[in-house]
Write a protein that holds these residues in place. Sequence first.
Motif, short mmCIF file in Angstrom:
data_model
loop_
_atom_site.label_atom_id
_atom_site.label_comp_id
_atom_site.label_asym_id
_atom_site.label_seq_id
_atom_site.Cartn_x
_atom_site.Cartn_y
_atom_site.Cartn_z
N GLN A 15 0.82 -1.14 -0.12
CA GLN A 15 -0.13 0.16 0.11
C GLN A 15 1.01 1.31 0.11
OE1 GLN A 15 -2.17 -1.40 3.44
NE2 GLN A 15 -3.96 -1.05 2.32
N GLN A 16 1.60 1.37 0.78
CA GLN A 16 2.70 2.31 0.73
C GLN A 16 3.56 2.66 -0.46
OE1 GLN A 16 4.95 2.23 4.49
NE2 GLN A 16 3.34 3.07 5.64
N ALA A 17 3.88 1.63 -0.81
CA ALA A 17 4.90 1.73 -2.19
C ALA A 17 4.07 2.37 -3.36
CB ALA A 17 5.47 0.11 -2.49
N LEU A 18 2.86 1.67 -3.49
CA LEU A 18 1.96 2.14 -4.54
C LEU A 18 1.44 3.52 -4.21
CD1 LEU A 18 -0.09 -1.12 -5.35
CD2 LEU A 18 1.84 -0.06 -6.80
N GLY A 19 1.15 3.73 -3.16
CA GLY A 19 0.72 5.19 -2.68
C GLY A 19 1.91 6.21 -3.08
N ASN A 20 3.11 5.99 -2.66
CA ASN A 20 4.29 7.01 -2.73
C ASN A 20 4.37 7.02 -4.40
OD1 ASN A 20 4.45 7.48 -0.15
ND2 ASN A 20 6.01 5.76 0.13
N ALA A 21 4.35 5.86 -4.94
CA ALA A 21 4.65 5.77 -6.64
C ALA A 21 3.64 6.68 -7.37
CB ALA A 21 4.58 4.41 -7.15
N LYS A 22 2.33 6.82 -6.81
CA LYS A 22 1.50 7.66 -7.52
C LYS A 22 1.78 9.10 -7.11
CE LYS A 22 -3.44 8.92 -7.43
NZ LYS A 22 -4.75 8.68 -7.00
N ARG A 23 2.23 9.42 -5.87
CA ARG A 23 2.45 10.98 -5.51
C ARG A 23 3.66 11.29 -6.38
NH1 ARG A 23 0.31 8.88 -0.71
NH2 ARG A 23 2.13 7.96 0.07
N LEU A 24 4.82 10.45 -6.48
CA LEU A 24 5.97 10.75 -7.17
C LEU A 24 5.75 10.95 -8.61
CD1 LEU A 24 9.07 11.33 -6.88
CD2 LEU A 24 9.19 8.67 -7.16
N THR A 25 4.76 10.04 -9.23
CA THR A 25 4.56 10.27 -10.62
C THR A 25 3.87 11.52 -10.88
OG1 THR A 25 4.20 7.71 -10.84
CG2 THR A 25 3.13 9.24 -12.63
N LYS A 26 2.75 11.93 -9.78
CA LYS A 26 2.01 13.23 -9.96
C LYS A 26 3.20 14.24 -10.08
CE LYS A 26 -2.08 15.52 -8.27
NZ LYS A 26 -2.99 15.54 -7.41
N ALA A 27 3.76 14.39 -9.00
CA ALA A 27 4.84 15.42 -8.98
C ALA A 27 5.72 15.53 -10.19
CB ALA A 27 5.71 15.12 -7.78
N LEU A 28 6.08 14.45 -10.87
CA LEU A 28 6.90 14.52 -11.83
C LEU A 28 6.24 14.45 -13.15
CD1 LEU A 28 9.83 12.00 -10.69
CD2 LEU A 28 9.74 14.28 -10.50
N HIS A 29 4.94 14.60 -13.18
CA HIS A 29 4.15 14.53 -14.36
C HIS A 29 4.57 14.87 -15.46
CE1 HIS A 29 -0.08 14.26 -16.58
NE2 HIS A 29 0.81 13.25 -17.10
N PRO A 30 4.94 16.37 -15.71
CA PRO A 30 5.53 17.05 -16.88
C PRO A 30 6.73 16.33 -17.45
CG PRO A 30 4.97 18.61 -15.22
CD PRO A 30 4.93 17.33 -14.34
N ALA A 31 7.45 15.68 -16.30
CA ALA A 31 8.79 15.22 -16.97
C ALA A 31 8.81 13.78 -17.34
CB ALA A 31 9.86 15.39 -16.08
#
Length: 262
Positions: free
Chosen positions: A121-137
């Motif tokens: 749960q934490q790994a997937l939640g963190n992956a989503k947050r990181l992907t959202k933050a880096l979305h333009p790149a």
Amino acid sequence: MTKLNHHRTGSGEPLVLVHGVGSHWQVWEPLFELLTDSFEVIAVDLPGFGGSETLEHTTVSTLADALVGFLAAEGLERPHLAGNSMGGGIVLDLAARGLARSVTAYSPIGCWDTAGRVWCQQALGNAKRLTKALHPAVPAIFGTAAGRSAFLGLVFGRPWDITPQVGIDTAEGVLGAGGFDAALASFTEFRLPDHTAVADIPVTVAWGNRDILLTYATQSRRAREVLPGARHVTLPGSGHTPFYDDPAGCARLLLDQATPSR
């Protein structure tokens, strides 16, 4: 009933394919060419994922109920079922309800201890947050083998080998999934059915030995304990979503499952 977006191809006995959390029906595309001579393949988007509308209340259980409704609406009586991750747990649930001719589960949820479930749960939640933050790149990052290796190893065994577009589609699938957060939170309550409920049909559980999300070393061993009557298979070199790592091996399990004398 919530309608499910789906892709249908091939001919033969029906085979319904169910993706994991944050994914979509296209994750099964590497297998289509290998399966469509033997099966009518129906790959679905669960509610809140891909092109399907989000449920008012999303849990693994309500997603399973929606799939039951889809099977009934499409006239699919006891098809072969296959699922990955959350989808693996869902197809085992449907099998326990007597709705499957056979089941193949790739790295199914529910074989964890508490620490393993929390890590997922934490790994997937963190992956989503990181992907959202880096979305333009994201296109630039996934345009390199190093970028794909750094960011996609959670789900692919050989992320450097997938195409940039598959990496981008994976990221977009997570960010666009309205059911992601609620489904992931509901993992806490999910339980696999008792093994006796699926004792009368063929069941295969497959695990990539590079799966670091639902960790191969511990959870594949636990799967053998909770589903002792199943056929348990290791996919060498594959990760959590093995269809790009070893499409031939993944397809062979489905073909062998449906036709044991093959």
